[in-house]
Design a protein around this motif. Sequence first.
Motif, short mmCIF file in Angstrom:
data_model
loop_
_atom_site.label_atom_id
_atom_site.label_comp_id
_atom_site.label_asym_id
_atom_site.label_seq_id
_atom_site.Cartn_x
_atom_site.Cartn_y
_atom_site.Cartn_z
N GLU A 1 -51.42 -52.25 -40.25
CA GLU A 1 -51.35 -52.12 -41.71
C GLU A 1 -52.27 -51.01 -42.21
N ILE A 2 -53.49 -50.97 -41.70
CA ILE A 2 -54.43 -49.92 -42.10
C ILE A 2 -53.93 -48.55 -41.68
N THR B 1 -52.67 -45.69 -44.23
CA THR B 1 -53.47 -44.46 -44.23
C THR B 1 -52.59 -43.24 -44.00
N VAL B 2 -51.66 -43.33 -43.06
CA VAL B 2 -50.73 -42.22 -42.78
C VAL B 2 -49.89 -41.91 -44.02
N ASP B 3 -49.36 -42.96 -44.64
CA ASP B 3 -48.56 -42.76 -45.86
C ASP B 3 -49.35 -41.99 -46.91
N LEU B 4 -50.58 -42.44 -47.16
CA LEU B 4 -51.40 -41.81 -48.20
C LEU B 4 -51.80 -40.38 -47.83
N LEU B 5 -52.07 -40.15 -46.55
CA LEU B 5 -52.40 -38.79 -46.12
C LEU B 5 -51.21 -37.87 -46.29
N ASN B 6 -50.03 -38.34 -45.96
CA ASN B 6 -48.84 -37.52 -46.16
C ASN B 6 -48.65 -37.18 -47.64
N SER C 1 -43.97 -29.23 -41.59
CA SER C 1 -44.73 -29.11 -40.33
C SER C 1 -46.10 -29.76 -40.42
N TYR C 2 -46.54 -30.11 -41.64
CA TYR C 2 -47.82 -30.76 -41.84
C TYR C 2 -47.70 -32.28 -42.01
N ILE C 3 -46.49 -32.80 -41.93
CA ILE C 3 -46.27 -34.23 -42.14
C ILE C 3 -46.44 -35.00 -40.84
N ILE C 4 -47.20 -36.09 -40.90
CA ILE C 4 -47.33 -36.99 -39.75
C ILE C 4 -46.00 -37.74 -39.62
N PRO C 5 -45.34 -37.66 -38.46
CA PRO C 5 -43.99 -38.24 -38.32
C PRO C 5 -44.00 -39.76 -38.13
N ILE C 6 -44.66 -40.44 -39.06
CA ILE C 6 -44.73 -41.90 -39.06
C ILE C 6 -44.49 -42.35 -40.49
N SER C 7 -43.62 -43.32 -40.69
CA SER C 7 -43.41 -43.85 -42.04
C SER C 7 -43.63 -45.36 -42.01
N TYR C 8 -44.35 -45.85 -43.00
CA TYR C 8 -44.68 -47.28 -43.06
C TYR C 8 -44.04 -47.85 -44.33
N LYS C 9 -44.76 -47.84 -45.42
CA LYS C 9 -44.17 -48.25 -46.70
C LYS C 9 -43.49 -47.06 -47.38
N LEU C 10 -43.94 -45.87 -47.05
CA LEU C 10 -43.37 -44.64 -47.58
C LEU C 10 -42.23 -44.20 -46.65
N LYS C 11 -41.02 -44.35 -47.09
CA LYS C 11 -39.87 -44.07 -46.22
C LYS C 11 -39.60 -42.57 -46.13
N LYS C 12 -38.87 -42.19 -45.08
CA LYS C 12 -38.60 -40.78 -44.82
C LYS C 12 -37.90 -40.11 -46.00
#
Length: 344
Positions: free
Chosen positions: A206-207, A211-216, A236-247
């Motif tokens: 969850e953390i 965190t990834v969502d907010l950094l993106n 190219s600067y986006i972390i390729p992980i989506s959690y609550k923030l969908k692609k």
Amino acid sequence: MANNLLSYSGITAKVKAMESNLLKNEDYVKISNFENIPEFINYLKANPSYESLFSGFDEGSLHRGQIEQLIINSLYDSYGRIYRFCNQEQRKALIFLSFRFETNIIKHCLQHVFNDEYEYKSTNFDAFFSKRLKVNIEQLTSAKTMDEFINLLKTTEYYPILNAVQNSHNPTVFDYEMQLDIYYFKKVWKLKDKYLKGDSNKAYTEILGKTVDLLNIMWIYRSKKYYDIDSSKIYSYIIPISYKLKKKEITTLIESGSVEDFITLLNTNYYVRVYGTTGITSFENLYRSLLTKIYNSNKQKYPNSMAPVQQFLYLKEIEIDNLTTVLECIRYKLQPNETLSYIQ
């Protein structure tokens, strides 16, 4: 549940005791009124978190870079003390933090290549923490060029990442740092299910995901606000992980026509809906406010896990950011109320 409670009661108590040494609002009020750096250092020497780090140093002889590094090292010192106290299962969660710290250290060393006035040394690092680093800080800070810097990392996992950036078109220090961050998050997202079980896995997932969502979100905003980067480059600067923030949401934010359009879209986002934006004065403050709420919520949701440890180390990082900010304000002789306005 009873076994879990017993297992984590010791480390929770340990972290609670360490948390009591974090600076309070009244501490920042006092520090903001200091007129010179020696006063600032003497105040830190009286705090158990900084006493051992600053002992043996003459407060009048330390320059700004040395002071900042000693303050930063207090995070690694805290990490080392917690790690030594944990059992084998709990230490697995701390492995991921050590990956993050190592990435940050490489980024600090990288700054020296682009700015030879920037100094970073491993002196006074927690000895326990230093032994777990896979990089040689003294060697990295001696590098004069990116070729030399990258070659020093040839036997590490970081070499392919930095080498690929170097072979791109006119890379900046920002490009190197971004790719190191992306590599770190991809790595730990892949490894977390292997090392962590139960509530510790849920809490960390969850953390990390949020965190990834907010950094993106933050990096998209900064790309548009400060750097005027083309949308195609932002990807190219986006972390390729989506959690609550969908692609799809990430794409919509990247393709938004202006900063104003971006903010309008963001107001319908999960994080704004759930955690709110009351009293936020800047986008950077929004990021920090949301992350603080997420760590607090995570700790309450998973009390018998490593969530309290993660929250403490997060609060420690905020303290370090605040202290380096206050140090700069004292250096430029800002008024106390102005200094306090920069405190997170």
